[in-house]
Design a protein around this motif. Structure first.
Motif, PDB file in Angstrom:
ATOM      1  N   PHE A 158       0.847  -1.197   0.000  1.00  0.00           N
ATOM      2  CA  PHE A 158       0.000   0.000   0.000  1.00  0.00           C
ATOM      3  C   PHE A 158       0.884   1.250   0.000  1.00  0.00           C
ATOM      4  O   PHE A 158       1.959   1.263   0.609  1.00  0.00           O
ATOM      5  CB  PHE A 158      -0.886   0.041   1.241  1.00  0.00           C
ATOM      6  CG  PHE A 158      -1.978  -0.988   1.286  1.00  0.00           C
ATOM      7  CD1 PHE A 158      -2.037  -2.050   0.396  1.00  0.00           C
ATOM      8  CD2 PHE A 158      -2.965  -0.897   2.263  1.00  0.00           C
ATOM      9  CE1 PHE A 158      -3.035  -3.001   0.458  1.00  0.00           C
ATOM     10  CE2 PHE A 158      -3.984  -1.838   2.333  1.00  0.00           C
ATOM     11  CZ  PHE A 158      -4.014  -2.885   1.436  1.00  0.00           C
ATOM     12  N   THR A 159       0.383   2.317  -0.648  1.00  0.00           N
ATOM     13  CA  THR A 159       1.084   3.590  -0.661  1.00  0.00           C
ATOM     14  C   THR A 159       0.098   4.715  -0.405  1.00  0.00           C
ATOM     15  O   THR A 159      -0.923   4.818  -1.101  1.00  0.00           O
ATOM     16  CB  THR A 159       1.786   3.832  -2.008  1.00  0.00           C
ATOM     17  OG1 THR A 159       2.686   2.759  -2.283  1.00  0.00           O
ATOM     18  CG2 THR A 159       2.569   5.141  -1.971  1.00  0.00           C
ATOM     19  N   ILE A 160       0.405   5.541   0.589  1.00  0.00           N
ATOM     20  CA  ILE A 160      -0.426   6.698   0.907  1.00  0.00           C
ATOM     21  C   ILE A 160       0.151   7.924   0.205  1.00  0.00           C
ATOM     22  O   ILE A 160       1.364   8.070   0.080  1.00  0.00           O
ATOM     23  CB  ILE A 160      -0.520   6.906   2.436  1.00  0.00           C
ATOM     24  CG1 ILE A 160      -1.613   7.900   2.793  1.00  0.00           C
ATOM     25  CG2 ILE A 160       0.827   7.341   3.011  1.00  0.00           C
ATOM     26  CD1 ILE A 160      -1.908   7.964   4.300  1.00  0.00           C
ATOM     27  N   SER A 161      -0.736   8.799  -0.275  1.00  0.00           N
ATOM     28  CA  SER A 161      -0.285  10.034  -0.919  1.00  0.00           C
ATOM     29  C   SER A 161      -1.347  11.102  -0.766  1.00  0.00           C
ATOM     30  O   SER A 161      -2.487  10.806  -0.374  1.00  0.00           O
ATOM     31  CB  SER A 161       0.026   9.791  -2.398  1.00  0.00           C
ATOM     32  OG  SER A 161      -1.146   9.413  -3.103  1.00  0.00           O
ATOM     33  N   ARG A 162      -0.956  12.318  -1.082  1.00  0.00           N
ATOM     34  CA  ARG A 162      -1.865  13.448  -0.876  1.00  0.00           C
ATOM     35  C   ARG A 162      -1.696  14.414  -2.037  1.00  0.00           C
ATOM     36  O   ARG A 162      -0.574  14.706  -2.454  1.00  0.00           O
ATOM     37  CB  ARG A 162      -1.503  14.136   0.440  1.00  0.00           C
ATOM     38  CG  ARG A 162      -2.497  15.116   0.966  1.00  0.00           C
ATOM     39  CD  ARG A 162      -1.994  15.669   2.294  1.00  0.00           C
ATOM     40  NE  ARG A 162      -0.809  16.474   2.112  1.00  0.00           N
ATOM     41  CZ  ARG A 162      -0.063  16.933   3.102  1.00  0.00           C
ATOM     42  NH1 ARG A 162      -0.361  16.620   4.345  1.00  0.00           N
ATOM     43  NH2 ARG A 162       0.997  17.670   2.868  1.00  0.00           N
ATOM     44  N   ASP A 163      -2.812  14.913  -2.568  1.00  0.00           N
ATOM     45  CA  ASP A 163      -2.807  15.912  -3.634  1.00  0.00           C
ATOM     46  C   ASP A 163      -3.292  17.221  -3.032  1.00  0.00           C
ATOM     47  O   ASP A 163      -4.489  17.369  -2.739  1.00  0.00           O
ATOM     48  CB  ASP A 163      -3.714  15.460  -4.784  1.00  0.00           C
ATOM     49  CG  ASP A 163      -3.639  16.385  -5.992  1.00  0.00           C
ATOM     50  OD1 ASP A 163      -3.521  17.608  -5.801  1.00  0.00           O
ATOM     51  OD2 ASP A 163      -3.708  15.873  -7.112  1.00  0.00           O
ATOM     52  N   LYS A 164      -2.370  18.169  -2.844  1.00  0.00           N
ATOM     53  CA  LYS A 164      -2.735  19.433  -2.197  1.00  0.00           C
ATOM     54  C   LYS A 164      -3.737  20.205  -3.026  1.00  0.00           C
ATOM     55  O   LYS A 164      -4.687  20.796  -2.489  1.00  0.00           O
ATOM     56  CB  LYS A 164      -1.476  20.273  -1.960  1.00  0.00           C
ATOM     57  CG  LYS A 164      -0.570  19.760  -0.871  1.00  0.00           C
ATOM     58  CD  LYS A 164       0.580  20.730  -0.649  1.00  0.00           C
ATOM     59  CE  LYS A 164       1.491  20.283   0.476  1.00  0.00           C
ATOM     60  NZ  LYS A 164       2.608  21.223   0.697  1.00  0.00           N
ATOM     61  N   ALA A 165      -3.552  20.225  -4.335  1.00  0.00           N
ATOM     62  CA  ALA A 165      -4.432  21.011  -5.206  1.00  0.00           C
ATOM     63  C   ALA A 165      -5.869  20.507  -5.143  1.00  0.00           C
ATOM     64  O   ALA A 165      -6.816  21.295  -5.191  1.00  0.00           O
ATOM     65  CB  ALA A 165      -3.916  20.969  -6.635  1.00  0.00           C
ATOM     66  N   LYS A 166      -6.024  19.185  -5.029  1.00  0.00           N
ATOM     67  CA  LYS A 166      -7.364  18.600  -4.965  1.00  0.00           C
ATOM     68  C   LYS A 166      -7.844  18.430  -3.530  1.00  0.00           C
ATOM     69  O   LYS A 166      -8.986  18.012  -3.315  1.00  0.00           O
ATOM     70  CB  LYS A 166      -7.381  17.250  -5.679  1.00  0.00           C
ATOM     71  CG  LYS A 166      -7.129  17.360  -7.182  1.00  0.00           C
ATOM     72  CD  LYS A 166      -7.226  15.998  -7.855  1.00  0.00           C
ATOM     73  CE  LYS A 166      -7.008  16.129  -9.353  1.00  0.00           C
ATOM     74  NZ  LYS A 166      -7.087  14.824 -10.048  1.00  0.00           N
ATOM     75  N   ASN A 167      -6.962  18.709  -2.568  1.00  0.00           N
ATOM     76  CA  ASN A 167      -7.295  18.544  -1.151  1.00  0.00           C
ATOM     77  C   ASN A 167      -7.812  17.133  -0.883  1.00  0.00           C
ATOM     78  O   ASN A 167      -8.838  16.932  -0.211  1.00  0.00           O
ATOM     79  CB  ASN A 167      -8.324  19.581  -0.698  1.00  0.00           C
ATOM     80  CG  ASN A 167      -8.186  19.947   0.768  1.00  0.00           C
ATOM     81  OD1 ASN A 167      -7.096  19.891   1.348  1.00  0.00           O
ATOM     82  ND2 ASN A 167      -9.296  20.343   1.384  1.00  0.00           N
TER      83      ASN A 167
END
Length: 123
Positions: free
Chosen positions: A68-77
């Motif tokens: 599993f890999t967690i990630s975050r897209d700031k632009a899309k919140n």
């Protein structure tokens, strides 16, 4: 008002992949530690993965490390969880939550939970 909405769950065969999404509204993800948790039938909810507020570090449960890999897209919140090599034991309702800080896969000072999305791994 803080709000989280998960999506992306479904039925997948063992060995398959899914990507979960957690859309935030009413606040900015970058201000909180945020992570994924799951609850299988008849079991307690457990931490799967948490990413720091800065996005610089993440932790994973031993059972999902390397898959599993967690990630975050700031632009899309929006927060994501890419799940590969899924196993039947990954079957659970998956939740996202935002909190003030974390230790391992325990989120502290939880501010908001999502409603959950069901992942079923079965042939």
């Amino acid at each position: 008002q803080l709000h989280l909405v998960e999506s992306g769950g479904g039925l997948v065969q063992p060995g398959g992949s899914l990507r979960l999404a957690c859309a935030a509204s009413g606040f900015t993800l970058g201000y909180y530690a945020i992570g994924w948790f799951r609850q299988a039938p008849g079991k307690e909810r457990e931490g799967v993965s948490i990413i720091s507020s800065s996005g610089d570090s993440a932790t994973y449960a031993d059972s999902v490390k390397g898959r599993f890999t967690i990630s975050r897209d700031k632009a899309k919140n929006t927060l994501y969880l890419q799940m590969n090599s899924l196993k039947p034991e990954d079957t659970a309702v998956y939740y996202c939550a935002a909190g003030l800080r974390y230790s391992g896969t325990v989120l502290l000072g939880v501010q908001v939970w999502g409603q959950g999305t069901l992942v079923t791994v079965s042939s």
